[in-house]
Design a protein around this motif. Structure first.
Motif, PDB file in Angstrom:
ATOM      1  N   MET A   1      34.810  23.857 116.927  1.00  0.00           N
ATOM      2  CA  MET A   1      34.389  24.250 118.247  1.00  0.00           C
ATOM      3  C   MET A   1      35.544  24.357 119.210  1.00  0.00           C
ATOM      4  O   MET A   1      35.567  25.286 120.026  1.00  0.00           O
ATOM      5  CB  MET A   1      33.412  23.219 118.791  1.00  0.00           C
ATOM      6  CG  MET A   1      32.038  23.260 118.175  1.00  0.00           C
ATOM      7  SD  MET A   1      31.157  24.620 118.732  1.00  0.00           S
ATOM      8  CE  MET A   1      29.991  23.989 119.747  1.00  0.00           C
ATOM      9  N   GLU A   2      36.438  23.356 119.074  1.00  0.00           N
ATOM     10  CA  GLU A   2      37.598  23.394 119.971  1.00  0.00           C
ATOM     11  C   GLU A   2      38.443  24.628 119.710  1.00  0.00           C
ATOM     12  O   GLU A   2      38.970  25.237 120.657  1.00  0.00           O
ATOM     13  CB  GLU A   2      38.458  22.146 119.758  1.00  0.00           C
ATOM     14  CG  GLU A   2      37.981  20.956 120.510  1.00  0.00           C
ATOM     15  CD  GLU A   2      38.914  19.793 120.355  1.00  0.00           C
ATOM     16  OE1 GLU A   2      40.143  20.024 120.322  1.00  0.00           O
ATOM     17  OE2 GLU A   2      38.424  18.687 120.288  1.00  0.00           O
ATOM     18  N   GLN A   3      38.549  24.985 118.455  1.00  0.00           N
ATOM     19  CA  GLN A   3      39.324  26.176 118.085  1.00  0.00           C
ATOM     20  C   GLN A   3      38.667  27.417 118.670  1.00  0.00           C
ATOM     21  O   GLN A   3      39.347  28.267 119.226  1.00  0.00           O
ATOM     22  CB  GLN A   3      39.392  26.267 116.552  1.00  0.00           C
ATOM     23  CG  GLN A   3      40.236  27.403 116.041  1.00  0.00           C
ATOM     24  CD  GLN A   3      41.711  27.195 116.330  1.00  0.00           C
ATOM     25  OE1 GLN A   3      42.173  26.073 116.444  1.00  0.00           O
ATOM     26  NE2 GLN A   3      42.421  28.280 116.484  1.00  0.00           N
ATOM     27  N   GLN A   4      37.389  27.548 118.610  1.00  0.00           N
ATOM     28  CA  GLN A   4      36.692  28.706 119.162  1.00  0.00           C
ATOM     29  C   GLN A   4      36.804  28.721 120.684  1.00  0.00           C
ATOM     30  O   GLN A   4      36.971  29.785 121.295  1.00  0.00           O
ATOM     31  CB  GLN A   4      35.219  28.674 118.752  1.00  0.00           C
ATOM     32  CG  GLN A   4      34.995  29.003 117.299  1.00  0.00           C
ATOM     33  CD  GLN A   4      33.509  28.876 116.917  1.00  0.00           C
ATOM     34  OE1 GLN A   4      32.712  28.299 117.660  1.00  0.00           O
ATOM     35  NE2 GLN A   4      33.174  29.398 115.751  1.00  0.00           N
ATOM     36  N   PHE A   5      36.671  27.542 121.305  1.00  0.00           N
ATOM     37  CA  PHE A   5      36.795  27.450 122.751  1.00  0.00           C
ATOM     38  C   PHE A   5      38.198  27.869 123.205  1.00  0.00           C
ATOM     39  O   PHE A   5      38.358  28.595 124.202  1.00  0.00           O
ATOM     40  CB  PHE A   5      36.471  26.026 123.216  1.00  0.00           C
ATOM     41  CG  PHE A   5      36.555  25.872 124.706  1.00  0.00           C
ATOM     42  CD1 PHE A   5      35.584  26.464 125.529  1.00  0.00           C
ATOM     43  CD2 PHE A   5      37.586  25.160 125.291  1.00  0.00           C
ATOM     44  CE1 PHE A   5      35.659  26.325 126.898  1.00  0.00           C
ATOM     45  CE2 PHE A   5      37.659  25.033 126.664  1.00  0.00           C
ATOM     46  CZ  PHE A   5      36.695  25.612 127.475  1.00  0.00           C
ATOM     47  N   ALA A   6      39.240  27.467 122.490  1.00  0.00           N
ATOM     48  CA  ALA A   6      40.617  27.835 122.832  1.00  0.00           C
ATOM     49  C   ALA A   6      40.803  29.343 122.680  1.00  0.00           C
ATOM     50  O   ALA A   6      41.470  29.999 123.510  1.00  0.00           O
ATOM     51  CB  ALA A   6      41.608  27.076 121.951  1.00  0.00           C
ATOM     52  N   ASP A   7      40.227  29.946 121.634  1.00  0.00           N
ATOM     53  CA  ASP A   7      40.325  31.396 121.435  1.00  0.00           C
ATOM     54  C   ASP A   7      39.631  32.152 122.565  1.00  0.00           C
ATOM     55  O   ASP A   7      40.149  33.141 123.082  1.00  0.00           O
ATOM     56  CB  ASP A   7      39.704  31.793 120.091  1.00  0.00           C
ATOM     57  CG  ASP A   7      40.554  31.390 118.892  1.00  0.00           C
ATOM     58  OD1 ASP A   7      41.761  31.123 119.109  1.00  0.00           O
ATOM     59  OD2 ASP A   7      40.026  31.355 117.774  1.00  0.00           O
ATOM     60  N   THR A   9      39.012  31.010 125.621  1.00  0.00           N
ATOM     61  CA  THR A   9      39.757  30.792 126.859  1.00  0.00           C
ATOM     62  C   THR A   9      41.007  31.683 126.890  1.00  0.00           C
ATOM     63  O   THR A   9      41.329  32.294 127.910  1.00  0.00           O
ATOM     64  CB  THR A   9      40.166  29.308 126.991  1.00  0.00           C
ATOM     65  OG1 THR A   9      38.999  28.506 126.867  1.00  0.00           O
ATOM     66  CG2 THR A   9      40.827  29.038 128.302  1.00  0.00           C
ATOM     67  N   ARG A  10      41.688  31.759 125.741  1.00  0.00           N
ATOM     68  CA  ARG A  10      42.890  32.590 125.672  1.00  0.00           C
ATOM     69  C   ARG A  10      42.511  34.053 125.863  1.00  0.00           C
ATOM     70  O   ARG A  10      43.187  34.785 126.605  1.00  0.00           O
ATOM     71  CB  ARG A  10      43.564  32.376 124.328  1.00  0.00           C
ATOM     72  CG  ARG A  10      44.911  33.077 124.235  1.00  0.00           C
ATOM     73  CD  ARG A  10      45.529  32.936 122.886  1.00  0.00           C
ATOM     74  NE  ARG A  10      44.475  33.289 121.905  1.00  0.00           N
ATOM     75  CZ  ARG A  10      44.337  32.761 120.704  1.00  0.00           C
ATOM     76  NH1 ARG A  10      45.171  31.876 120.269  1.00  0.00           N
ATOM     77  NH2 ARG A  10      43.368  33.115 119.910  1.00  0.00           N
TER      78      ARG A  10
END
Length: 149
Positions: A1-7, A9-10
């Protein structure tokens, strides 16, 4: 989830940067368009080009030269009269009677030598030649300035 959230946001930040860049370009383009529209009214076209006069309106050079010659002759005569009046020379018998309180018995005429007469003649010729050269220069200068404008 954190990886998807960072993507996400970026991607959002990248899209926001692109959007801001495009918005700035649009604002600059509209400002340039407005400036171009306002400057269109400031362009002037010459309908009737100016024409130069044939001769100068003022000053009247011929009249100015004539007044200069007249003033020069007047001032020259005034200087000559002033020089004679202030020179301290006695020219007539009446002037001598004003200076000397007693009766005059005799008057001694001027006795000039041949050398003095020749020197006086040369001086008169030189003065006449100088006056002729000056008069020629005045007339030539007046003619040149009158004709050339």
């Amino acid at each position: 989830m954190e990886q998807q959230f960072a993507d996400i946001t970026r991607d959002y930040d990248q899209s926001k940067t692109d959007y801001d860049s495009l918005l700035a370009k649009k604002n600059q383009s509209s400002m340039a368009t407005d400036l171009e529209k306002t400057q269109q009214g400031e362009h002037f076209r010459m309908l009737d080009p100016p024409n130069l006069p044939g001769k100068p309106y003022k000053p009247n050079r011929l009249q100015l030269c004539g007044l200069g010659v007249i003033a020069g002759i007047f001032l020259g005569g005034l200087a000559a009269v002033g020089s004679e009046m202030m020179g301290g020379k006695v020219h007539t018998e009446r002037e001598i009677k004003k200076i000397v309180p007693f009766e005059i018995f005799a008057e001694i005429p001027i006795l000039e030598t041949d050398a003095e007469k020749a020197a006086a003649r040369r001086g008169n010729l030189l003065a006449g030649a100088a006056a002729a050269v000056i008069l020629f220069c005045i007339l030539a200068g007046s003619a040149i300035t009158y004709l050339r404008g």
